[in-house]
Design a protein around this motif. Structure first.
Motif, PDB file in Angstrom:
ATOM      1  N   VAL A 178     -24.496 -15.027  -7.045  1.00  0.00           N
ATOM      2  CA  VAL A 178     -25.469 -15.300  -8.111  1.00  0.00           C
ATOM      3  C   VAL A 178     -26.775 -15.830  -7.530  1.00  0.00           C
ATOM      4  O   VAL A 178     -27.876 -15.419  -7.938  1.00  0.00           O
ATOM      5  CB  VAL A 178     -24.878 -16.307  -9.121  1.00  0.00           C
ATOM      6  N   LYS A 179     -26.655 -16.743  -6.560  1.00  0.00           N
ATOM      7  CA  LYS A 179     -27.857 -17.297  -5.927  1.00  0.00           C
ATOM      8  C   LYS A 179     -28.637 -16.217  -5.203  1.00  0.00           C
ATOM      9  O   LYS A 179     -29.875 -16.141  -5.315  1.00  0.00           O
ATOM     10  CB  LYS A 179     -27.446 -18.400  -4.945  1.00  0.00           C
ATOM     11  N   ARG A 180     -27.921 -15.376  -4.465  1.00  0.00           N
ATOM     12  CA  ARG A 180     -28.576 -14.297  -3.728  1.00  0.00           C
ATOM     13  C   ARG A 180     -29.231 -13.316  -4.699  1.00  0.00           C
ATOM     14  O   ARG A 180     -30.344 -12.836  -4.469  1.00  0.00           O
ATOM     15  CB  ARG A 180     -27.543 -13.589  -2.859  1.00  0.00           C
ATOM     16  N   ARG A 181     -28.531 -13.028  -5.811  1.00  0.00           N
ATOM     17  CA  ARG A 181     -29.085 -12.108  -6.794  1.00  0.00           C
ATOM     18  C   ARG A 181     -30.343 -12.682  -7.433  1.00  0.00           C
ATOM     19  O   ARG A 181     -31.331 -11.976  -7.629  1.00  0.00           O
ATOM     20  CB  ARG A 181     -28.030 -11.826  -7.867  1.00  0.00           C
ATOM     21  N   ALA A 182     -30.301 -13.979  -7.739  1.00  0.00           N
ATOM     22  CA  ALA A 182     -31.475 -14.608  -8.342  1.00  0.00           C
ATOM     23  C   ALA A 182     -32.674 -14.583  -7.396  1.00  0.00           C
ATOM     24  O   ALA A 182     -33.798 -14.280  -7.799  1.00  0.00           O
ATOM     25  CB  ALA A 182     -31.138 -16.049  -8.743  1.00  0.00           C
ATOM     26  N   VAL A 183     -32.407 -14.896  -6.124  1.00  0.00           N
ATOM     27  CA  VAL A 183     -33.504 -14.905  -5.141  1.00  0.00           C
ATOM     28  C   VAL A 183     -34.075 -13.513  -4.948  1.00  0.00           C
ATOM     29  O   VAL A 183     -35.298 -13.320  -4.935  1.00  0.00           O
ATOM     30  CB  VAL A 183     -33.006 -15.482  -3.793  1.00  0.00           C
ATOM     31  N   SER A 184     -33.188 -12.514  -4.811  1.00  0.00           N
ATOM     32  CA  SER A 184     -33.675 -11.155  -4.577  1.00  0.00           C
ATOM     33  C   SER A 184     -34.420 -10.614  -5.785  1.00  0.00           C
ATOM     34  O   SER A 184     -35.465  -9.967  -5.644  1.00  0.00           O
ATOM     35  CB  SER A 184     -32.501 -10.242  -4.228  1.00  0.00           C
ATOM     36  N   GLU A 185     -33.891 -10.893  -6.994  1.00  0.00           N
ATOM     37  CA  GLU A 185     -34.581 -10.424  -8.188  1.00  0.00           C
ATOM     38  C   GLU A 185     -35.931 -11.111  -8.360  1.00  0.00           C
ATOM     39  O   GLU A 185     -36.921 -10.478  -8.752  1.00  0.00           O
ATOM     40  CB  GLU A 185     -33.700 -10.662  -9.419  1.00  0.00           C
ATOM     41  N   GLU A 186     -35.984 -12.411  -8.065  1.00  0.00           N
ATOM     42  CA  GLU A 186     -37.255 -13.117  -8.148  1.00  0.00           C
ATOM     43  C   GLU A 186     -38.258 -12.563  -7.141  1.00  0.00           C
ATOM     44  O   GLU A 186     -39.438 -12.380  -7.461  1.00  0.00           O
ATOM     45  CB  GLU A 186     -37.024 -14.615  -7.895  1.00  0.00           C
ATOM     46  N   GLU A 187     -37.771 -12.272  -5.941  1.00  0.00           N
ATOM     47  CA  GLU A 187     -38.674 -11.765  -4.916  1.00  0.00           C
ATOM     48  C   GLU A 187     -39.152 -10.363  -5.258  1.00  0.00           C
ATOM     49  O   GLU A 187     -40.334 -10.036  -5.102  1.00  0.00           O
ATOM     50  CB  GLU A 187     -37.961 -11.764  -3.560  1.00  0.00           C
ATOM     51  N   LEU A 188     -38.258  -9.530  -5.766  1.00  0.00           N
ATOM     52  CA  LEU A 188     -38.670  -8.188  -6.162  1.00  0.00           C
ATOM     53  C   LEU A 188     -39.627  -8.235  -7.337  1.00  0.00           C
ATOM     54  O   LEU A 188     -40.555  -7.423  -7.435  1.00  0.00           O
ATOM     55  CB  LEU A 188     -37.433  -7.349  -6.510  1.00  0.00           C
ATOM     56  N   ALA A 189     -39.400  -9.199  -8.252  1.00  0.00           N
ATOM     57  CA  ALA A 189     -40.335  -9.353  -9.378  1.00  0.00           C
ATOM     58  C   ALA A 189     -41.717  -9.754  -8.878  1.00  0.00           C
ATOM     59  O   ALA A 189     -42.741  -9.266  -9.375  1.00  0.00           O
ATOM     60  CB  ALA A 189     -39.794 -10.389 -10.354  1.00  0.00           C
ATOM     61  N   ARG A 190     -41.762 -10.646  -7.875  1.00  0.00           N
ATOM     62  CA  ARG A 190     -43.054 -11.033  -7.307  1.00  0.00           C
ATOM     63  C   ARG A 190     -43.735  -9.841  -6.637  1.00  0.00           C
ATOM     64  O   ARG A 190     -44.951  -9.668  -6.740  1.00  0.00           O
ATOM     65  CB  ARG A 190     -42.864 -12.163  -6.295  1.00  0.00           C
ATOM     66  N   GLN A 191     -42.940  -9.033  -5.953  1.00  0.00           N
ATOM     67  CA  GLN A 191     -43.519  -7.853  -5.319  1.00  0.00           C
ATOM     68  C   GLN A 191     -44.128  -6.913  -6.353  1.00  0.00           C
ATOM     69  O   GLN A 191     -45.248  -6.425  -6.193  1.00  0.00           O
ATOM     70  CB  GLN A 191     -42.438  -7.127  -4.507  1.00  0.00           C
TER      71      GLN A 191
END
Length: 373
Positions: free
Chosen positions: A168-181
Motif C-alpha cells: 500500500v505504501k509503495r502504491r501510494a508513493v508510486s501513484e503520487e509520483e506518477l500524478a506529479r509527473q
C-alpha cells in the motif's frame, strides 16, 4: 541448519559416555559400535528429508529401535544414558514433525524405554520415576509444540500484514509520483500552448506596430519587444525544466522497480532491447507497465522459493512496447489466474494490449505488451 548441528552436538556429547558405560565383550562391542555408526548415518540424512514428515518419522523411529537394541539390558544392567538418547529423539520429533507424527514418534520412544526398564534390575521406585519423567516430558513438549504453532501463525500474519503495508505504501508513493509527473507535463503543455503562443503573438504585433509609428516612439516599442522576447525565452526555459524533471517512460519504470527490488531484497536482472529506452510512453502507459511488473514480482514473492527474476523490455518496430518477467520454477503444474493477474490483463487490454502467462519445465513466465501511440 543451526538447529541440525545443535542436535548433532548433543548426540555426539551423549553417545561416548553411553558406549563407555557399556561393559560388553569384544564381539558384542563391535556390533554396538556398528549400530552407533548406523544411528549417525541415518542422522546425517535428516537435512535431505526434512520436508518429508513420513520419511523423517520412519528415520527417527528406526534410530529409536537401534538405540534400544544397542542398550537393551541383556545382562540385567540398565544404561541410564538411554533415557537421554530417547529424550533427544522424542524432542527432535516434536521439533521437526507435525503434532500427530510427533506423538507417534514419542510413543515409540516411550515404548522402547519402557521395555528396557521392565527388563532391567532397576527398583520399582526408579521405574516409576522414569515413567513420571517421560510423562512430564510429553506434557512439556506438547505445550512447546502448540506454542510454536501459534507463534508461527502470528509470524505469518505479521509478515502478511507487513507485506500488505509495504504494498500500500509503495502504491501510494508510486501513484503520487506518477500524478506529479502527469501534472508537470500538463503544466508544461499549458504554458507552451497558452502563454508561449500569446507572447509570440504579442511580439509580432509589436513589430508591426513599430513599423507603423514615427521614429520618436520606435525605441520605446523596441524595448517593449525585447522585454516580450525575454519573457518568451524564460517561458521556454521553464517548459524545458518541467519536461527535464519528468521521470516517465522506461527510465521512470526502471527506477520504481529498483525501489521495489531493494524493499523486498530480490535479485532482478534487466535486459533492455530494440529501442525500449526511447519509446514514447505516456505517464499512464508507464503506470500500467509498472503495475504489471509489480504484480508479477508480487506473485514471485508469494509463491516462489527463489527471490530472483529476469525482466526484458523491448519496443520492436516502435509500434508496441513489450515486457517479459521470467522466474525460475520447478515442475510444470498448472496455475490459477487470480485477481491480480486478471486486473493486469484488463489494464493492458484498455491500452490495446494483451497478457500471456504460462509455465515451462524450468520457468514461470509473464509477458505482455501495449500499443504505443
Amino acid at each position: 541448519m543451526k538447529s541440525y548441528w545443535l542436535w548433532i552436538l548433543l548426540n555426539v556429547v551423549v553417545w561416548p559416555f553411553t558406549i563407555g558405560y557399556i561393559n560388553l565383550p569384544i564381539n558384542q562391542l563391535t556390533a554396538g559400535i556398528l549400530g552407533v555408526a548406523l544411528y549417525f548415518l541415518l542422522f546425517f540424512i535428516v537435512p535431505l528429508i526434512e520436508k518429508k514428515p513420513i520419511i523423517l518419522f520412519v528415520l527417527l523411529g528406526t534410530n529409536t529401535s537401534i538405540a534400544t537394541a544397542i542398550l537393551f539390558p541383556y545382562n540385567g544392567e540398565f544404561n541410564p544414558f538411554l533415557v537421554l538418547i530417547i529424550s533427544l529423539l522424542i524432542a527432535e520429533g516434536f521439533y521437526r514433525l507435525p503434532l500427530r507424527y510427533s506423538l507417534a514418534n514419542g510413543t515409540i520412544g516411550a515404548f522402547g524405554l519402557g521395555i528396557t526398564v521392565l527388563n532391567s534390575n532397576l527398583g520399582f521406585f526408579i521405574q516409576i520415576s522414569i515413567a513420571i519423567y517421560i510423562l512430564f516430558l510429553f506434557i512439556a513438549l506438547i505445550h512447546y509444540k502448540k506454542t510454536k504453532v501459534q507463534l508461527m501463525d502470528v509470524e505469518a500474519r505479521y509478515e502478511a500484514i507487513l507485506g500488505e503495508y509495504r504494498d500500500v505504501k509503495r502504491r501510494a508513493v508510486s501513484e503520487e509520483e506518477l500524478a506529479r509527473q502527469e501534472e508537470r507535463v500538463l503544466i508544461a503543455h499549458e504554458i507552451h500552448d497558452s502563454v508561449g503562443h500569446k507572447l509570440t503573438a504579442l511580439i509580432m504585433q509589436l513589430e508591426m506596430f513599430r513599423l507603423q509609428i514615427n521614429e520618436d516612439h520606435k525605441k520605446r516599442v523596441q524595448s517593449l519587444k525585447e522585454l516580450a522576447n525575454e519573457s518568451l525565452n524564460e517561458t521556454r526555459r521553464a517548459v524545458k525544466s518541467l519536461k527535464a524533471n519528468d521521470t516517465g517512460g522506461l527510465p521512470g519504470v526502471l527506477r520504481l522497480i529498483r525501489k521495489l527490488e531493494l524493499e523486498n531484497m530480490m535479485h532482478i536482472h534487466f535486459s533492455v532491447k530494440y529501442g525500449a529506452f526511447s519509446a514514447p510512453l505516456t505517464g499512464e502507459q508507464s503506470f500500467v507497465i509498472y503495475r504489471s511488473v509489480q504484480e508479477a514480482l508480487t506473485n514471485i514473492m508469494k509463491h516462489s522459493d527463489t527471490k530472483e527474476a529476469e525482466i526484458t523490455f523491448e519496443a520492436p518496430g516502435g509500434s508496441i512496447f513489450r515486457f517479459e518477467i521470467r522466474n525460475p520454477a520447478s515442475g510444470t503444474d498448472g496455475y490459477q489466474e487470480g485477481f491480480g493477474l486478471s486486473q493486469m490483463r484488463q489494464r493492458l487490454e484498455k491500452h490495446n494490449g494483451s497478457l500471456k502467462v504460462y509455465q515451462t519445465e524450468g520457468h514461470f513466465i509473464v509477458s505482455g505488451y501495449i500499443k504505443i501511440k
